[in-house]
Design an enzyme around this catalytic site. Structure first.
Site, short mmCIF file in Angstrom:
data_model
loop_
_atom_site.label_atom_id
_atom_site.label_comp_id
_atom_site.label_asym_id
_atom_site.label_seq_id
_atom_site.Cartn_x
_atom_site.Cartn_y
_atom_site.Cartn_z
N LYS A 20 0.82 -1.21 0.00
CA LYS A 20 0.00 0.00 0.00
C LYS A 20 0.86 1.27 0.00
O LYS A 20 0.62 2.19 -0.78
CB LYS A 20 -0.94 0.01 1.21
CG LYS A 20 -1.94 -1.14 1.22
CD LYS A 20 -2.91 -1.05 2.40
CE LYS A 20 -2.24 -1.19 3.75
NZ LYS A 20 -1.62 -2.51 4.01
N ARG A 94 -10.33 -0.10 7.85
CA ARG A 94 -9.87 -1.46 8.15
C ARG A 94 -10.98 -2.29 8.77
O ARG A 94 -10.76 -3.47 9.05
CB ARG A 94 -8.74 -1.40 9.17
CG ARG A 94 -7.53 -0.70 8.67
CD ARG A 94 -6.67 -1.64 7.89
NE ARG A 94 -5.50 -2.01 8.63
CZ ARG A 94 -4.35 -1.34 8.56
NH1 ARG A 94 -4.23 -0.30 7.78
NH2 ARG A 94 -3.32 -1.74 9.25
N ARG A 128 12.00 -4.92 5.54
CA ARG A 128 11.60 -3.53 5.32
C ARG A 128 12.36 -2.54 6.21
O ARG A 128 12.56 -2.76 7.38
CB ARG A 128 10.09 -3.37 5.57
CG ARG A 128 9.68 -1.89 5.59
CD ARG A 128 8.20 -1.72 5.48
NE ARG A 128 7.48 -2.33 6.58
CZ ARG A 128 6.16 -2.40 6.63
NH1 ARG A 128 5.44 -1.91 5.64
NH2 ARG A 128 5.57 -2.95 7.65
N ARG A 161 10.42 -1.19 11.65
CA ARG A 161 9.22 -1.02 12.46
C ARG A 161 9.13 -2.08 13.55
O ARG A 161 9.45 -3.23 13.33
CB ARG A 161 7.98 -1.07 11.57
CG ARG A 161 7.68 0.30 10.98
CD ARG A 161 6.64 0.25 9.90
NE ARG A 161 5.44 -0.52 10.24
CZ ARG A 161 4.37 -0.55 9.47
NH1 ARG A 161 4.33 0.14 8.35
NH2 ARG A 161 3.32 -1.28 9.82
N ARG A 172 -1.08 -9.52 12.91
CA ARG A 172 -1.65 -8.52 11.99
C ARG A 172 -2.44 -9.20 10.87
O ARG A 172 -3.50 -8.72 10.47
CB ARG A 172 -0.54 -7.64 11.41
CG ARG A 172 0.02 -6.64 12.43
CD ARG A 172 1.39 -6.12 12.06
NE ARG A 172 1.42 -5.38 10.82
CZ ARG A 172 2.54 -5.14 10.13
NH1 ARG A 172 3.70 -5.58 10.58
NH2 ARG A 172 2.49 -4.44 9.02
P1 G5P Z 1 -0.06 0.19 8.69
O1 G5P Z 1 1.13 1.04 8.80
O2 G5P Z 1 -1.14 0.61 7.78
P2 G5P Z 1 -0.13 -2.41 7.44
O3 G5P Z 1 0.07 -3.61 8.26
O4 G5P Z 1 -1.49 -2.25 6.88
O5 G5P Z 1 0.45 -1.26 8.34
P3 G5P Z 1 2.18 -2.07 5.97
O6 G5P Z 1 2.93 -3.04 6.84
O7 G5P Z 1 2.47 -0.62 6.12
O8 G5P Z 1 0.67 -2.34 6.13
P4 G5P Z 1 2.09 -1.82 3.11
O9 G5P Z 1 2.05 -0.36 3.25
O10 G5P Z 1 0.90 -2.50 2.52
O11 G5P Z 1 2.44 -2.56 4.48
O12 G5P Z 1 3.34 -2.28 2.27
P5 G5P Z 1 4.71 -1.51 1.85
O13 G5P Z 1 5.35 -0.88 3.04
O14 G5P Z 1 4.48 -0.69 0.65
O15 G5P Z 1 5.56 -2.80 1.41
C1 G5P Z 1 6.02 -3.72 2.39
C2 G5P Z 1 7.50 -4.06 2.10
O16 G5P Z 1 7.58 -4.80 0.88
C3 G5P Z 1 8.41 -2.82 1.90
O17 G5P Z 1 9.69 -3.13 2.39
C4 G5P Z 1 8.46 -2.66 0.36
O18 G5P Z 1 9.65 -2.02 -0.09
C5 G5P Z 1 8.42 -4.14 -0.08
N1 G5P Z 1 7.82 -4.39 -1.39
C6 G5P Z 1 6.82 -3.71 -2.02
N2 G5P Z 1 6.55 -4.28 -3.21
C7 G5P Z 1 7.39 -5.36 -3.34
C8 G5P Z 1 7.59 -6.35 -4.34
O19 G5P Z 1 6.95 -6.36 -5.40
N3 G5P Z 1 8.53 -7.31 -4.09
C9 G5P Z 1 9.26 -7.32 -2.93
N4 G5P Z 1 10.15 -8.28 -2.77
N5 G5P Z 1 9.10 -6.40 -1.98
C10 G5P Z 1 8.18 -5.43 -2.16
O20 G5P Z 1 -0.67 -0.03 10.12
C11 G5P Z 1 0.14 -0.32 11.21
C12 G5P Z 1 -0.69 -0.45 12.46
O21 G5P Z 1 -1.34 0.81 12.72
C13 G5P Z 1 -2.67 0.63 13.19
C14 G5P Z 1 -2.81 -0.90 13.41
O22 G5P Z 1 -2.40 -1.22 14.71
C15 G5P Z 1 -1.83 -1.47 12.38
O23 G5P Z 1 -1.40 -2.78 12.68
N6 G5P Z 1 -3.63 1.12 12.20
C16 G5P Z 1 -4.98 1.02 12.29
N7 G5P Z 1 -5.76 0.48 13.27
C17 G5P Z 1 -7.10 0.52 13.07
N8 G5P Z 1 -7.68 1.05 11.96
C18 G5P Z 1 -6.94 1.61 10.99
N9 G5P Z 1 -7.53 2.16 9.90
C19 G5P Z 1 -5.51 1.61 11.13
N10 G5P Z 1 -4.48 2.07 10.34
C20 G5P Z 1 -3.36 1.76 11.01
MG MG Z 2 2.22 1.01 4.90
#
Ligand code: G5P
Ligand code: MG
Length: 220
Positions: A20, A94, A128, A161, A172
């Site tokens: 995302k 979410r 990451r 993180r 998660r």
């Molecule tokens: P977050 O911060 O929203 P998540 O768990 O939804 O956290 P996260 O972990 O931030 O999602 P992302 O944004 O979907 O993941 O993914 P990203 O960071 O872009 O990519 C992940 C990794 O993979 C990176 O290192 C990237 O470089 C790599 N990557 C990307 N594409 C590729 C690929 O094609 N290949 C490879 N090999 N690598 C790749 O939420 C965190 C916490 O905040 C709270 C909750 O407690 C949550 O757990 N929260 C909420 N709580 C309630 N309601 C809500 N609406 C909330 N929002 C946040």
């Molecule tokens: Mg994110």
């Protein structure tokens, strides 16, 4: 800028680590759409030790969602601050309750879902690295920083993180299945859901780009 910027209000859905943040940056540079990551918002509150931050810290560390009332109010306030322009939310809603609260306030143009298998995700998150100041994300395999441990643009240190430990990632993913998957059904029934399936962001991205270009003109 007025009319083009009004063109789209959208949400970006997908399991933890589905890309995302990565896709949101690409959408921001390509379409000039303002993006808002609720995860970044929450981490900022935790770092500043605000009242919300103190409450949220426990949830984030355990891999649980922050309570609906807290996150909904926080997000709606931020959206209001963006004003009349369009926006893309990364990580909100979410839960179905969050989705309803958003729909009550704003008509939505699209819900973009990154449909990435859980197996792909687990190995990504442990590799990451993030720049806290900007929210820029790196990955030691996929998009490494030019210099290990250092942000490309500011030269500041990168951090890992606290919720990217394997056991927290499992928690998660469980929260996602139980509470966020119903949001896909909610938007599906409204005819707003656009799912993009794959294991690589670079493969999924052109399809998202093509879809969005039908809704909002690209910058150049
Ligand atoms: P977050 O911060 O929203 P998540 O768990 O939804 O956290 P996260 O972990 O931030 O999602 P992302 O944004 O979907 O993941 O993914 P990203 O960071 O872009 O990519 C992940 C990794 O993979 C990176 O290192 C990237 O470089 C790599 N990557 C990307 N594409 C590729 C690929 O094609 N290949 C490879 N090999 N690598 C790749 O939420 C965190 C916490 O905040 C709270 C909750 O407690 C949550 O757990 N929260 C909420 N709580 C309630 N309601 C809500 N609406 C909330 N929002 C946040
Ligand atoms: Mg994110």
């Amino acid at each position: 800028l007025g009319s083009r910027a009004l063109a789209l209000r959208a949400v970006l859905l997908g399991p933890p680590g589905s890309g995302k943040g990565t896709v949101a940056s690409r959408i921001r540079s390509r379409f000039g759409l303002q993006t808002l990551s609720t995860g970044d918002l929450v981490r900022d509150h935790i770092a500043r030790k605000t009242e919300i931050g103190v409450l949220a810290k426990e949830c984030v560390l355990a891999g649980r969602l922050v309570p609906d009332e807290i996150i909904t109010e926080l997000t709606l306030t931020e959206i209001k601050a963006i004003g009349e322009r369009g926006w893309l939310l990364d990580g909100f809603p979410r839960t179905v309750s969050q989705a309803r609260a958003l729909s009550d306030r704003y008509p939505l143009g699209a819900a973009i879902n990154l449909d990435v298998p859980f197996a792909t995700i687990t190995e990504r998150l442990t590799a990451r690295w993030t720049h806290p100041g900007s929210g820029r994300v790196y990955n030691t395999h996929f998009n490494p920083p030019r210099k290990p441990g250092v942000d490309d643009e500011t030269g500041e240190p990168l951090v890992q993180r606290v919720d990217d430990r394997p056991e927290t990632v499992i928690a998660r993913l469980k929260e996602y299945s139980a509470r966020t998957e119903p949001v896909l059904i909610y938007y599906g029934e409204k005819g707003l859901l656009h799912s993009f399936t794959g294991t690589e962001t670079d493969v999924i991205w052109p399809h998202i780009d093509e879809f969005l270009a039908t809704r909002i003109p690209p910058l150049k």
